[in-house]
Scaffold this active site. Structure first.
Site, PDB file in Angstrom:
ATOM      1  N   ARG A 229       0.836  -1.193   0.000  1.00 14.76           N
ATOM      2  CA  ARG A 229       0.000   0.000   0.000  1.00 14.76           C
ATOM      3  C   ARG A 229       0.869   1.241   0.000  1.00 14.76           C
ATOM      4  O   ARG A 229       1.909   1.272   0.685  1.00 14.76           O
ATOM      5  CB  ARG A 229      -0.884   0.045   1.266  1.00 14.76           C
ATOM      6  CG  ARG A 229      -2.192  -0.694   1.127  1.00 14.76           C
ATOM      7  CD  ARG A 229      -3.114   0.007   0.131  1.00 14.76           C
ATOM      8  NE  ARG A 229      -4.327  -0.718  -0.172  1.00 14.76           N
ATOM      9  CZ  ARG A 229      -4.457  -1.631  -1.140  1.00 14.76           C
ATOM     10  NH1 ARG A 229      -3.445  -1.959  -1.905  1.00 14.76           N
ATOM     11  NH2 ARG A 229      -5.610  -2.201  -1.369  1.00 14.76           N
ATOM     12  N   GLU A 258      -3.071   7.904  -5.762  1.00 12.87           N
ATOM     13  CA  GLU A 258      -3.227   7.160  -7.011  1.00 12.87           C
ATOM     14  C   GLU A 258      -4.359   7.770  -7.812  1.00 12.87           C
ATOM     15  O   GLU A 258      -5.393   8.119  -7.212  1.00 12.87           O
ATOM     16  CB  GLU A 258      -3.522   5.685  -6.715  1.00 12.87           C
ATOM     17  CG  GLU A 258      -2.326   4.991  -6.071  1.00 12.87           C
ATOM     18  CD  GLU A 258      -2.537   3.490  -5.845  1.00 12.87           C
ATOM     19  OE1 GLU A 258      -3.581   2.950  -6.254  1.00 12.87           O
ATOM     20  OE2 GLU A 258      -1.642   2.867  -5.244  1.00 12.87           O
ATOM     21  N   HIS A 277      -0.236   0.137  -9.867  1.00 20.02           N
ATOM     22  CA  HIS A 277      -1.044  -0.720  -8.990  1.00 20.02           C
ATOM     23  C   HIS A 277      -1.541  -1.964  -9.742  1.00 20.02           C
ATOM     24  O   HIS A 277      -2.748  -2.191  -9.871  1.00 20.02           O
ATOM     25  CB  HIS A 277      -2.228   0.077  -8.419  1.00 20.02           C
ATOM     26  CG  HIS A 277      -2.765  -0.518  -7.142  1.00 20.02           C
ATOM     27  ND1 HIS A 277      -3.222   0.234  -6.103  1.00 20.02           N
ATOM     28  CD2 HIS A 277      -2.924  -1.800  -6.734  1.00 20.02           C
ATOM     29  CE1 HIS A 277      -3.639  -0.544  -5.120  1.00 20.02           C
ATOM     30  NE2 HIS A 277      -3.473  -1.792  -5.489  1.00 20.02           N
TER      31      HIS A 277
END
Ligand code: NAD
Ligand code: MLT
Length: 527
Positions: A229, A258, A277
């Site tokens: 994360r 993000e 991601h």
């Protein structure tokens, strides 16, 4: 039911919901007011990491039963607010573990051998063979921070390729670490020993910025891989450490913000490689998490336990059929008990006897509590019942005994305060037909449902006739009746099923007769 999907998930999950007859609305661009409008009549919401499920959004979703996270991380969901609104939050923690572990391994090799950088140079026509001198991973030490599902899979894979393993995870046992061939150590020692540090913890207040400038300095000459994360590793400090040569390189899949902003310092450093991601982005993982979430939404709609509920009692799927019939019975017992009780409840006790006492009854107890709170809380369900009890300072206890007298199983809900208590005990005839078999000390045999009257009166001729004629006067039809007494001529209890609501006036009229001690109207109607 309407299922709103605000982040992309695999078709297999959407199909499963449609096949079960639900309306699936996908709206991946919904934000702000449009998102609030879209969620207003949704019964389920499916998200990945792109949708922020805030307290405000939940407050505008009165029909919402469940938020399904197609993946593991739930840091974009306000779970406390969901609990307050009685909304289940469920994730799919298993489906993308392998994909995330494989991506971590790929990123580890990619940074150790500068694969993306070399690829980029070759694309521009440069044969930069002499400029890339990589690091062999065999016999190097992998430091794993967070030895959970993904961390363990990474440890197995890179351990299998000859890396030595040291791990920091205060919540994992020595034995499990040993089975993986990993040595547990404190964070400082892990940093000192690791050539490659890979992060696999959730983002929590404890892990936020856990790896900053000081920690990176301890890793001198090594690599950092973060596929867990954003926010766990301090990004500017990481970019600076690689830029200044403190670290040999870094590989990052997840970011504090993000999509990664164009001005991120990570993008300015050659030896920091990044992916958007992608840890869970394999077809298999996406199908796994989408179908897992679809199945959990279907369970929630059916009132069945939700396998990966994070804020609701969950239970073993194999045991559920044995427990399921008692969920409604316990709710009914709680609902009747509280309507027979005067004053402030400060304790709710749920007792299980016989076969049901062998089972995991957390969900049944939550349903009994729901029954107790239903007359006073419109937004109560098994998700928030325990929390409502805590907020109201109501103690909840669960007791079990093996003997159930002549019955297979009994469930008794008792509401108390310091001065009084009311107990309502139920069973299931033939395993499915609910019966109330005790109210306080009285043995009854009442079919619970709809509208009922519970009357306490002296056991003498004419009382039942009196109740019948007063009901007749108010046009109330008696559909069923059960009379119980403790001793001949003593106190009796009569339970009636009636077809119409009983006005206070009718009850008061009955109570004017000295033979009638008390009459209570009970509603088990859905509001
Ligand atoms: P998990 O819950 O199985 O494991 C997390 C581990 O971290 C646990 O063993 C826990 O004890 C440990 N931990 C918690 N706090 C810690 C602390 N302060 N210090 C050290 N260890 C601590 O979770 P998981 O399924 O292994 O997922 C790990 C991470 O990977 C999560 O952040 C998850 O969101 C992320 N993830 C990312 C992707 C991706 O696409 N990049 C995919 C899947 C999972
Ligand atoms: C997860 O939490 O499961 C991952 O971050 C994967 C994702 O949803 O992209």
């Amino acid at each position: 039911m309407k299922v709103l999907v605000t982040d992309p998930i695999a078709d297999a999950g959407l199909e499963r919901l449609r096949e079960a007859g639900h309306e699936v609305v996908t709206d991946h661009d919904a934000e702000g007011d449009a998102l609030v409008a879209a969620v207003e009549d949704a019964n389920a919401l499916v998200v990945r990491s792109g949708t922020e499920v805030t307290a405000d959004l939940l407050a505008n979703a009165p029909e919402l039963q469940i938020v399904g996270r197609a993946g593991i991380g739930v840091d974009n969901i306000d779970i406390d607010a969901a609990t307050d609104h009685g909304v289940i939050v469920a994730n799919a923690p298993e489906g993308n573990v392998r994909a995330a572990a494989e991506h971590t391994v790929a990123m580890t090799f990619a940074t150790a051998r500068s694969i993306p950088q070399a690829h980029a140079r070759l694309e521009t026509g440069e044969w930069a063979k002499g400029e890339f001198l990589g690091t062999e991973l065999r016999d190097k030490t992998l430091g794993v921070v967070g030895l959970g599902r993904v961390g363990q899979e990474v440890a197995k894979r890179l351990g299998g390729l000859g890396m030595d393993l040291v791990a920091y995870d205060p919540y994992i046992g020595e034995e499990r670490a040993e089975q993986l061939g990993a040595e547990l150590a404190e964070l400082d020692e892990t940093l000192e020993r690791a050539d490659v540090l890979t992060i696999h913890t959730p983002l929590t207040p404890e892990t936020e910025n856990m790896i900053g400038e000081e920690e990176l300095a301890r890793l001198e000459g090594g690599y950092v891989v973060n596929c867990a994360r954003g926010g766990i590793v301090d990004e500017p400090a990481l970019a600076a450490a690689v830029e200044d040569g403190v670290l040999a390189g870094a590989a990052v899949d997840v970011f504090a913000e993000e999509p990664l902003p164009e001005d991120s310092p990570l993008l300015d450093v050659d030896d920091v490689i990044v992916t958007p991601h992608l840890g869970a982005s394999t077809a298999a993982a996406q199908e796994n998490v989408a179908t897992s979430i679809a199945d959990q939404i279907l369970s929630a709609f059916l009132g069945e336990p939700v396998m990966n509920a994070l804020n609701a009692p969950s239970m073993d799927a194999a045991a559920f059929p044995r427990v399921k019939p008692y969920i409604g019975l316990a709710e009914t017992a709680g609902r009747i008990a509280v309507q027979l009780f005067d004053g402030h409840v400060n304790e709710v006790e749920v007792e299980y006897a016989g076969d049901i006492a062998e089972e995991d009854v957390e969900l049944v107890t939550a349903s009994a509590l729901k029954g107790v709170f239903l007359p006073i809380e419109s937004q109560v369900n098994a998700v928030n019942a325990q929390e409502i009890a805590e907020q109201r300072g109501i103690e909840v206890s669960e007791t079990k005994r093996s003997q159930a007298e002549d019955f297979t199983s009994l469930v008794t809900a008792t509401v108390h305060n310091d001065d009084a208590s009311v107990s309502v005990c139920g069973t299931l005839f033939a395993g499915e037909d609910p019966r109330i078999v005790r109210i306080d000390g009285f043995r009854v045999d009442a079919i619970p449902g709809g509208r009922m009257i519970v009357s306490r009166n002296t056991d003498e001729p004419g009382v039942i006739g009196l109740i019948g004629s007063v009901m007749g006067e108010y046009d109330i039809n008696i559909a069923g009746m059960y009379n119980a007494r403790q001793t001949i001529g003593g106190e009796a209890m009569t339970v009636y099923n009636v077809d119409q609501e009983v006005p206070d006036e009718a009850r008061e009229k009955l109570e004017e007769d000295p033979r009638v001690i008390e009459t209570r109207y009970i509603s088990l109607e859905d509001e």
